[in-house]
Design an enzyme around this catalytic site. Structure first.
Site, mmCIF file in Angstrom:
data_model
loop_
_atom_site.group_PDB
_atom_site.id
_atom_site.type_symbol
_atom_site.label_atom_id
_atom_site.label_comp_id
_atom_site.label_asym_id
_atom_site.label_seq_id
_atom_site.Cartn_x
_atom_site.Cartn_y
_atom_site.Cartn_z
ATOM 1 N N LYS A 41 15.783 59.859 -37.622
ATOM 2 C CA LYS A 41 15.552 59.561 -39.023
ATOM 3 C C LYS A 41 15.446 58.062 -39.240
ATOM 4 C CE LYS A 41 18.769 63.286 -40.141
ATOM 5 N NZ LYS A 41 20.195 63.516 -40.452
ATOM 6 N N GLU A 97 10.168 52.159 -33.916
ATOM 7 C CA GLU A 97 11.604 52.436 -33.787
ATOM 8 C C GLU A 97 12.405 51.515 -34.706
ATOM 9 O OE1 GLU A 97 13.994 54.074 -33.096
ATOM 10 O OE2 GLU A 97 13.810 55.253 -31.278
ATOM 11 N N ASP A 98 13.617 51.928 -35.007
ATOM 12 C CA ASP A 98 14.509 51.092 -35.812
ATOM 13 C C ASP A 98 15.195 50.040 -34.945
ATOM 14 O OD1 ASP A 98 15.940 53.050 -34.445
ATOM 15 O OD2 ASP A 98 17.017 53.791 -36.203
ATOM 16 N N ASP A 101 18.414 49.766 -28.057
ATOM 17 C CA ASP A 101 19.748 49.466 -27.561
ATOM 18 C C ASP A 101 19.694 49.506 -26.031
ATOM 19 O OD1 ASP A 101 22.546 49.076 -28.148
ATOM 20 O OD2 ASP A 101 22.907 51.167 -27.687
ATOM 21 N N LYS A 129 18.316 44.782 -29.387
ATOM 22 C CA LYS A 129 19.566 44.248 -28.833
ATOM 23 C C LYS A 129 19.372 44.052 -27.336
ATOM 24 C CE LYS A 129 22.975 46.829 -31.592
ATOM 25 N NZ LYS A 129 23.992 47.899 -31.428
ATOM 26 N N PHE A 150 27.259 46.363 -34.244
ATOM 27 C CA PHE A 150 26.778 47.631 -34.790
ATOM 28 C C PHE A 150 26.208 47.400 -36.180
ATOM 29 C CE2 PHE A 150 26.508 51.937 -36.246
ATOM 30 C CZ PHE A 150 26.052 52.576 -35.095
ATOM 31 N N ARG A 163 22.158 54.361 -44.519
ATOM 32 C CA ARG A 163 20.728 54.248 -44.225
ATOM 33 C C ARG A 163 19.980 53.642 -45.413
ATOM 34 N NH1 ARG A 163 19.492 57.266 -39.575
ATOM 35 N NH2 ARG A 163 20.718 59.150 -39.247
HETATM 36 P P1 IMP Z 1 19.113 53.817 -26.784
HETATM 37 O O1 IMP Z 1 18.178 52.618 -26.808
HETATM 38 O O2 IMP Z 1 18.578 54.976 -26.015
HETATM 39 O O3 IMP Z 1 20.485 53.414 -26.307
HETATM 40 O O4 IMP Z 1 19.340 54.386 -28.237
HETATM 41 C C1 IMP Z 1 18.942 53.710 -29.357
HETATM 42 C C2 IMP Z 1 19.375 54.491 -30.573
HETATM 43 O O5 IMP Z 1 20.792 54.335 -30.790
HETATM 44 C C3 IMP Z 1 18.723 53.961 -31.827
HETATM 45 O O6 IMP Z 1 17.503 54.603 -32.109
HETATM 46 C C4 IMP Z 1 19.768 54.213 -32.884
HETATM 47 O O7 IMP Z 1 19.646 55.523 -33.395
HETATM 48 C C5 IMP Z 1 21.087 54.110 -32.140
HETATM 49 N N1 IMP Z 1 21.695 52.761 -32.300
HETATM 50 C C6 IMP Z 1 21.822 51.814 -31.354
HETATM 51 N N2 IMP Z 1 22.423 50.706 -31.825
HETATM 52 C C7 IMP Z 1 22.669 50.962 -33.141
HETATM 53 C C8 IMP Z 1 23.266 50.162 -34.197
HETATM 54 O O8 IMP Z 1 23.683 48.996 -34.060
HETATM 55 N N3 IMP Z 1 23.350 50.774 -35.406
HETATM 56 C C9 IMP Z 1 22.889 52.045 -35.651
HETATM 57 N N4 IMP Z 1 22.328 52.802 -34.686
HETATM 58 C C10 IMP Z 1 22.207 52.263 -33.444
HETATM 59 MG MG MG Z 2 16.831 56.044 -33.599
#
Ligand code: IMP
Ligand code: MG
Length: 177
Positions: A41, A97-98, A101, A129, A150, A163
């Site tokens: 979302k 993407e938002d 990570d 990040k 975070f 959100r």
């Molecule tokens: P990854 O890159 O597979 O570890 O996952 C990334 C996802 O983790 C993002 O799409 C977010 O949904 C969630 N996420 C990672 N860091 C944050 C944060 O600082 N705040 C809120 N959601 C986060």
């Molecule tokens: Mg996400």
């Protein structure tokens, strides 16, 4: 535990950055069409604002995925909860993407989307990040690089809340009294 949100980036900063990204994307895709793929979302808020700032023809589709694995670490094995409505064959896909990570979810998702034969596929994220990266991902458009905090707002949640904040905030936990 109670928490509060500390302002990290203003609404104006985010809006200006999205305008900048929109201009850049419009230039890069001149004479072409952009097909935005938005991962629900979190990215939906950013994707809609970005779409409004792109001057070339835009289509948009949504998908929802969850990564297997317990806790806060994503495993990167993507399970499709809601698939795209349209095929990607021949399209210039812009995956929006938002936040990136670890990069696990995204690298898996990109492979999946590539297998559907788009003409091209690029990645655009509002926040990045880099310190947290475990799997390398090739991101073409980045709004802001952020430290290992975070963050919430502009689509990003903490336990499904915040959100709707029009700015980016950092979650801070209050000391128990
Ligand atoms: P990854 O890159 O597979 O570890 O996952 C990334 C996802 O983790 C993002 O799409 C977010 O949904 C969630 N996420 C990672 N860091 C944050 C944060 O600082 N705040 C809120 N959601 C986060
Ligand atoms: Mg996400």
């Amino acid at each position: 535990m109670a928490e509060h949100i500390k302002k990290f980036m203003t609404e104006e900063e985010v809006t200006n950055k999205i305008k900048e990204l929109g201009l850049l994307i419009s230039k890069d895709y001149e004479g072409k069409e952009v097909h935005i793929v938005c991962v629900l979302k979190g990215a939906s808020f950013f994707a809609c604002e970005l779409a409004k700032r792109i001057a070339v023809p835009v289509t948009i589709d949504f998908m929802s995925v969850s990564s297997y694995g317990a806790g806060t670490e994503s495993s990167g094995h993507v399970k499709i909860i809601k698939d795209l409505d349209e095929p990607l064959e021949g399209k210039n896909v812009l995956l929006v993407e938002d936040i990136i990570d670890s990069g696990r979810t995204l690298s898996h998702l990109i492979e999946l989307l590539k297998s559907r034969n788009p003409n091209s596929i690029e990645l655009c994220t509002l926040l990045d990040k880099p310190e947290r990266r475990v799997v390398e991902v090739d991101v073409k458009y980045v709004g802001f690089q952020v430290p290992d905090l975070f963050v919430v707002g502009y689509g990003l949640d903490y336990d499904q809340r915040y959100r709707n904040l029009p700015y980016i905030g950092v979650v801070e936990f209050d000391e128990e009294k």
